[in-house]
Design an enzyme around this catalytic site. Structure first.
Site, short mmCIF file in Angstrom:
data_model
loop_
_atom_site.label_atom_id
_atom_site.label_comp_id
_atom_site.label_asym_id
_atom_site.label_seq_id
_atom_site.Cartn_x
_atom_site.Cartn_y
_atom_site.Cartn_z
N GLY A 25 7.23 0.43 -25.04
CA GLY A 25 6.17 0.29 -24.04
C GLY A 25 6.69 -0.10 -22.67
O GLY A 25 6.19 -1.04 -22.06
N SER A 79 6.32 1.26 -19.80
CA SER A 79 5.62 1.97 -18.73
C SER A 79 5.74 1.23 -17.41
O SER A 79 5.64 0.00 -17.38
CB SER A 79 4.14 2.12 -19.09
OG SER A 79 3.97 2.90 -20.24
N TYR A 96 -18.38 0.12 -34.06
CA TYR A 96 -17.21 -0.16 -33.22
C TYR A 96 -17.53 -1.08 -32.06
O TYR A 96 -18.52 -0.90 -31.35
CB TYR A 96 -16.63 1.14 -32.67
CG TYR A 96 -15.38 0.97 -31.85
CD1 TYR A 96 -14.19 0.53 -32.43
CD2 TYR A 96 -15.38 1.23 -30.48
CE1 TYR A 96 -13.03 0.38 -31.69
CE2 TYR A 96 -14.22 1.10 -29.72
CZ TYR A 96 -13.05 0.66 -30.33
OH TYR A 96 -11.91 0.51 -29.58
#
Length: 322
Positions: free
Chosen positions: A32, A34, A185
């Protein structure tokens, strides 16, 4: 060496300087990375102290190239290797792990930093809710598939799972991790489940690897304003008091924001502080094991950890024993 007290304001540069001798010569894999996130900031801090190899993992080639440029600008002499890794897909996780296992170097430190946050409901290509799939199940699979490389580093190998104070939003839902396939959800509950899973994974690893000389930790990096929160509407941030009426970030009693460097410091401590090795499985906040921050009992429970391990094995269709 500069003396300082580890706390909320400690930077990645300060932490890496403190443990420079522990970083020197190590092979470190960070997921990760980024641009604009704490994963790349963590890698940059480490790069300044002569790791033998810094492996940068991210989903897209363009992000990897940009991350590599950032690292080389900070530490021109550091040796890097790029790994394309999409944790939301078992297929691509297995491909990435196969590539790692083809390399000759053992992995001294694996930093599982990659993740997503409060995104709209979707199922991964393997049929798992996206946050749980990316933040935990893919990470579980990748870590175990490259475990041979980690254990080859012998005593002192570490696995660091970046969790969050957001673990308190919800426990692992052992019977309904997909929220009724979206009918029930709630993005906050799903994020909480995935961050709780990061902590329980560390508890499991600590128990299973204690005879192998490897240790594991989880951590809350702090509140950092990054692109990770892009799925949260501005109105929701304002309602939480994170943004003022004009959309500016503000600090409150519950939200005291850190810089990127401050947000990466606890990861560096978890990865390299030699004095915490005996506390394998611990959850760090503000670079400390004894921090007094909210830690939900369900996120550090050994029975829950073992139950999650078995669920994760079932989801990936593979057992891992050590």
């Amino acid at each position: 060496m500069k003396m300082f007290q580890f706390d909320h304001s400690t930077t990645a540069e300060e932490a890496a300087e403190k443990f420079s001798d522990q970083i020197d010569g190590k092979t470190v894999l960070v997921t990760g990375v980024s641009p604009g996130g704490i994963g790349l900031e963590t890698a940059r801090g480490i790069a300044l102290h002569s790791p033998s190899l810094l492996i940068l993992a991210a989903r897209s080639p363009s992000k990897l190239a940009e991350a590599d440029t950032t690292i080389k600008a900070a530490a021109p002499g550091v040796r890097t290797r790029l790994l394309q890794l999409d944790l939301s897909s078992f297929r691509t996780v297995r491909a990435a792990a196969e590539e790692v296992n083809s390399w000759t170097e053992p992995i001294d430190v694996l930093i599982n930093n990659a993740g997503v946050m409060m995104c709209p409901f979707a199922l991964s290509e393997d049929g798992i809710e996206t946050q749980f799939a990316t933040n935990h199940v893919g990470t579980f699979l990748f870590t175990n598939l490259v475990m041979g490389k980690i254990l080859a580093a012998r005593n002192g190998a570490r696995i660091v799972n970046v969790s969050s104070r957001g673990h308190r939003y919800g426990p692992a839902r052992f019977e309904d991790w997909n929220f009724g396939n979206g009918k029930d959800y709630d993005p906050s509950l799903a994020y909480g489940q995935s961050k709780t899973a990061n902590m329980l994974f560390s508890v499991s690893l600590a128990e299973k690897l204690k005879s192998k000389g490897a240790v594991a930790f989880s951590l809350h990096p702090g509140a950092i304003w990054t692109n990770l929160g892009r799925h949260i509407p501005t109105g929701a941030w304002k309602a939480r008091g994170v943004l003022d009426e004009n959309g500016n970030v503000r600090n409150t009693a519950d939200w005291t924001f850190k810089t990127l460097s401050q947000g990466a410091s606890t990861t560096v401590v978890a990865a390299f502080d030699p004095t915490i090795a005996e506390n394998s499985g611990a959850y760090l906040v503000d670079c400390q094991i004894d921090h007094g921050d909210v830690t939900m009992p369900y996120a550090v429970d050994k029975d829950n950890a073992e139950r999650l391990w078995k669920l994760s094995e079932n989801l990936v269709g593979q057992k891992f024993e050590y």
